[in-house]
Design a protein around this motif. Structure first.
Motif, PDB file in Angstrom:
ATOM      1  N   SER A 120     -29.022  18.137  30.686  1.00 38.87           N
ATOM      2  CA  SER A 120     -28.030  19.041  31.493  1.00 38.87           C
ATOM      3  C   SER A 120     -28.662  18.738  32.859  1.00 38.87           C
ATOM      4  CB  SER A 120     -27.403  20.203  31.195  1.00 38.87           C
ATOM      5  OG  SER A 120     -26.723  19.993  29.784  1.00 38.87           O
ATOM      6  N   VAL A 121     -28.200  18.099  33.826  1.00 39.42           N
ATOM      7  CA  VAL A 121     -28.636  18.019  35.217  1.00 39.42           C
ATOM      8  C   VAL A 121     -27.721  19.154  36.083  1.00 39.42           C
ATOM      9  CG1 VAL A 121     -29.208  16.737  37.092  1.00 39.42           C
ATOM     10  CG2 VAL A 121     -29.956  15.879  34.703  1.00 39.42           C
ATOM     11  N   VAL A 122     -28.405  19.832  36.915  1.00 40.41           N
ATOM     12  CA  VAL A 122     -27.465  20.487  37.989  1.00 40.41           C
ATOM     13  C   VAL A 122     -27.994  19.821  39.163  1.00 40.41           C
ATOM     14  CG1 VAL A 122     -26.725  22.699  39.186  1.00 40.41           C
ATOM     15  CG2 VAL A 122     -26.669  22.434  36.540  1.00 40.41           C
ATOM     16  N   LEU A 136     -28.209   9.402  29.396  1.00 41.60           N
ATOM     17  CA  LEU A 136     -29.226  10.329  28.719  1.00 41.60           C
ATOM     18  C   LEU A 136     -28.995  11.603  29.027  1.00 41.60           C
ATOM     19  CD1 LEU A 136     -32.351   8.155  28.461  1.00 41.60           C
ATOM     20  CD2 LEU A 136     -30.842   8.525  26.741  1.00 41.60           C
ATOM     21  N   CYS A 137     -28.106  11.876  30.394  1.00 41.70           N
ATOM     22  CA  CYS A 137     -27.954  13.326  31.019  1.00 41.70           C
ATOM     23  C   CYS A 137     -26.346  13.256  31.295  1.00 41.70           C
ATOM     24  CB  CYS A 137     -28.630  13.309  31.996  1.00 41.70           C
ATOM     25  SG  CYS A 137     -28.533  12.336  33.552  1.00 41.70           S
ATOM     26  N   THR A 138     -25.832  14.539  31.604  1.00 41.90           N
ATOM     27  CA  THR A 138     -24.799  14.769  32.368  1.00 41.90           C
ATOM     28  C   THR A 138     -25.284  15.597  33.537  1.00 41.90           C
ATOM     29  OG1 THR A 138     -24.848  17.078  31.204  1.00 41.90           O
ATOM     30  CG2 THR A 138     -23.499  15.065  30.195  1.00 41.90           C
ATOM     31  N   VAL A 139     -24.421  15.501  34.476  1.00 43.46           N
ATOM     32  CA  VAL A 139     -24.530  15.993  35.852  1.00 43.46           C
ATOM     33  C   VAL A 139     -23.368  16.909  36.388  1.00 43.46           C
ATOM     34  CG1 VAL A 139     -25.129  15.419  38.457  1.00 43.46           C
ATOM     35  CG2 VAL A 139     -26.200  14.152  36.642  1.00 43.46           C
ATOM     36  N   VAL A 140     -23.861  18.090  36.887  1.00 40.77           N
ATOM     37  CA  VAL A 140     -22.877  18.904  37.483  1.00 40.77           C
ATOM     38  C   VAL A 140     -23.360  19.078  38.874  1.00 40.77           C
ATOM     39  CG1 VAL A 140     -21.900  21.307  37.566  1.00 40.77           C
ATOM     40  CG2 VAL A 140     -22.034  20.259  35.374  1.00 40.77           C
ATOM     41  N   GLU A 159     -17.378  10.819  48.555  1.00 36.95           N
ATOM     42  CA  GLU A 159     -18.090   9.688  48.283  1.00 36.95           C
ATOM     43  C   GLU A 159     -18.517  10.040  46.921  1.00 36.95           C
ATOM     44  OE1 GLU A 159     -21.848   7.245  49.755  1.00 36.95           O
ATOM     45  OE2 GLU A 159     -20.993   8.663  51.056  1.00 36.95           O
ATOM     46  N   LEU A 160     -19.080  11.074  46.596  1.00 32.72           N
ATOM     47  CA  LEU A 160     -19.650  11.301  45.225  1.00 32.72           C
ATOM     48  C   LEU A 160     -18.595  11.130  44.180  1.00 32.72           C
ATOM     49  CD1 LEU A 160     -21.805  14.262  46.119  1.00 32.72           C
ATOM     50  CD2 LEU A 160     -22.798  12.198  45.111  1.00 32.72           C
ATOM     51  N   ASN A 161     -17.387  11.652  44.332  1.00 32.33           N
ATOM     52  CA  ASN A 161     -16.434  11.606  43.345  1.00 32.33           C
ATOM     53  C   ASN A 161     -15.710  10.343  43.045  1.00 32.33           C
ATOM     54  OD1 ASN A 161     -16.049  14.474  42.303  1.00 32.33           O
ATOM     55  ND2 ASN A 161     -15.184  14.972  44.121  1.00 32.33           N
ATOM     56  N   ALA A 162     -15.604   9.338  44.378  1.00 30.84           N
ATOM     57  CA  ALA A 162     -15.408   8.011  44.399  1.00 30.84           C
ATOM     58  C   ALA A 162     -16.059   7.188  43.305  1.00 30.84           C
ATOM     59  CB  ALA A 162     -15.126   7.698  45.766  1.00 30.84           C
ATOM     60  N   ARG A 163     -17.338   7.439  43.385  1.00 31.76           N
ATOM     61  CA  ARG A 163     -18.519   6.557  42.590  1.00 31.76           C
ATOM     62  C   ARG A 163     -18.899   7.177  41.392  1.00 31.76           C
ATOM     63  NH1 ARG A 163     -23.301   6.363  47.199  1.00 31.76           N
ATOM     64  NH2 ARG A 163     -24.474   8.062  46.268  1.00 31.76           N
ATOM     65  N   LYS A 164     -18.307   8.387  40.810  1.00 34.70           N
ATOM     66  CA  LYS A 164     -18.820   9.206  39.675  1.00 34.70           C
ATOM     67  C   LYS A 164     -18.623   8.413  38.493  1.00 34.70           C
ATOM     68  CE  LYS A 164     -15.328  12.338  39.087  1.00 34.70           C
ATOM     69  NZ  LYS A 164     -15.037  13.934  39.066  1.00 34.70           N
ATOM     70  N   SER A 165     -19.599   8.431  37.489  1.00 26.61           N
ATOM     71  CA  SER A 165     -19.161   7.983  36.107  1.00 26.61           C
ATOM     72  C   SER A 165     -18.433   9.320  35.250  1.00 26.61           C
ATOM     73  CB  SER A 165     -20.457   7.632  35.283  1.00 26.61           C
ATOM     74  OG  SER A 165     -21.085   8.843  35.052  1.00 26.61           O
ATOM     75  N   ASP A 166     -18.255   9.013  33.964  1.00 27.68           N
ATOM     76  CA  ASP A 166     -17.447  10.156  33.147  1.00 27.68           C
ATOM     77  C   ASP A 166     -18.523  10.973  32.982  1.00 27.68           C
ATOM     78  OD1 ASP A 166     -18.797   8.024  31.673  1.00 27.68           O
ATOM     79  OD2 ASP A 166     -18.305   9.174  29.834  1.00 27.68           O
ATOM     80  N   LEU A 167     -19.886  10.933  33.154  1.00 28.22           N
ATOM     81  CA  LEU A 167     -20.978  11.931  32.849  1.00 28.22           C
ATOM     82  C   LEU A 167     -20.996  13.098  33.846  1.00 28.22           C
ATOM     83  CD1 LEU A 167     -23.298   9.610  30.999  1.00 28.22           C
ATOM     84  CD2 LEU A 167     -21.681  11.363  29.942  1.00 28.22           C
TER      85      LEU A 167
END
Length: 287
Positions: free
Chosen positions: A20-22, A43-47, A58-66
């Motif tokens: 878990s990455v913050v 291998l990780c999730t990001v909040v 920009e972050l939301n436009a290119r984010k993955s499901d993780l």
């Protein structure tokens, strides 16, 4: 490796969940984040948290499901002013110190405040969207100490922190490297690596063709702190596993990863052969 291929270390130590990455101040103005390889390999999730509207979009436009990103200003929980500067990388809750900025080419211009916006900051410990926290990456232009102080409960779980530190304070009332170092050591972390060191040329000397020209004067650095590996009994099995994953994938710190594997074997959490298998899988740097 593609994101569909198995990861040797992950299969070797088998953490109970993804790392878990913050990411506080997630605007990627300085290039790829250190966890990019882990994210690509699922291998990780990001909040992440980013108060600047364009950067968040920009972050939301290119984010993955993780990945999940929020328009929160993380700090000490008090009301504050977000000061937008001429360049986004200098936007801060603190007021730029024009006396300090004047000693370095272009900094006075870059650090000019173009607008101020009242904000309600949120304490790290109070953010419900953060369920787990293994790795904190933070770049908030001078408010790092306030975040660490407001997050002592959540940071008890963390095993790695990458933070910006300042040797000369570009903002008024900005904590120094020594302040940050003291707080993180009190929370059980030790310095591990510098990932970037920012130097500049002192005025009046300058290179008109290169505003980033440098000699020796230190300004800032990105530094990695890790949970004190010399006190392994203070870490859980799961913390040792996530520290191994972060050390290996984010920093190529194969020695730290191997140290974690050694302690996992001692606790009978993974097979005895695991250290031999891991050592056979890596290439040590050549002298």
């Amino acid at each position: 490796m593609t994101d569909n291929e198995p990861d040797f270390l992950h299969d070797l130590i088998r953490p109970a969940r993804l790392t878990s990455v913050v990411d506080i101040g997630a605007n990627p103005i300085d290039g790829d984040p250190p966890y990019k390889a882990m994210l690509q390999r699922r291998l990780c999730t990001v909040v992440g948290f980013e108060p600047q509207d364009e950067a968040l979009a920009e972050l939301n436009a290119r984010k993955s499901d993780l990945e999940s990103y929020y328009h929160y200003v993380v700090g000490n929980g008090h009301k504050a002013k977000l000061r937008l500067c001429r360049i986004p990388g200098m936007t801060s809750l603190l007021l730029p110190d024009q006396n300090v900025l004047s000693h370095f080419a272009k900094f006075s211009e870059w650090g000019t405040v173009v607008s101020e916006h009242p904000v309600q900051t949120r304490r790290l410990d109070d953010i419900a969207e953060i369920r787990d926290l293994d790795f904190l990456k933070i770049d908030v232009q001078g408010s790092e100490l306030a975040v660490f102080g407001s997050g002592r409960q959540k940071l008890k779980q963390a095993v790695a922190i990458q933070t910006e530190v300042s040797f000369l304070c570009l903002y008024k009332e900005q904590p120094t490297f020594g302040d940050i170092d003291g707080e993180l050591r009190r929370q059980g972390f030790v310095p591990h690596a510098f990932t970037a060191v920012n130097r500049r040329m002192i005025a009046p000397l300058s290179d008109p063709s290169n505003p980033y020209a440098a000699m020796n004067q230190l300004l800032e650095a990105d530094i990695v702190y890790v949970r004190n590996f010399m006190r392994p009994a203070d870490m859980t099995v799961e913390q040792l596993k996530h520290l191994a994953m972060i050390a290996h994938h984010c920093y190529r710190s194969f020695d730290l990863a191997a140290n974690c594997i050694h302690h996992l074997i001692a606790r009978k959490s993974i097979p005895d052969r695991s250290i031999r298998d891991y050592m056979a899988s890596i290439q040590l740097p050549q002298p």
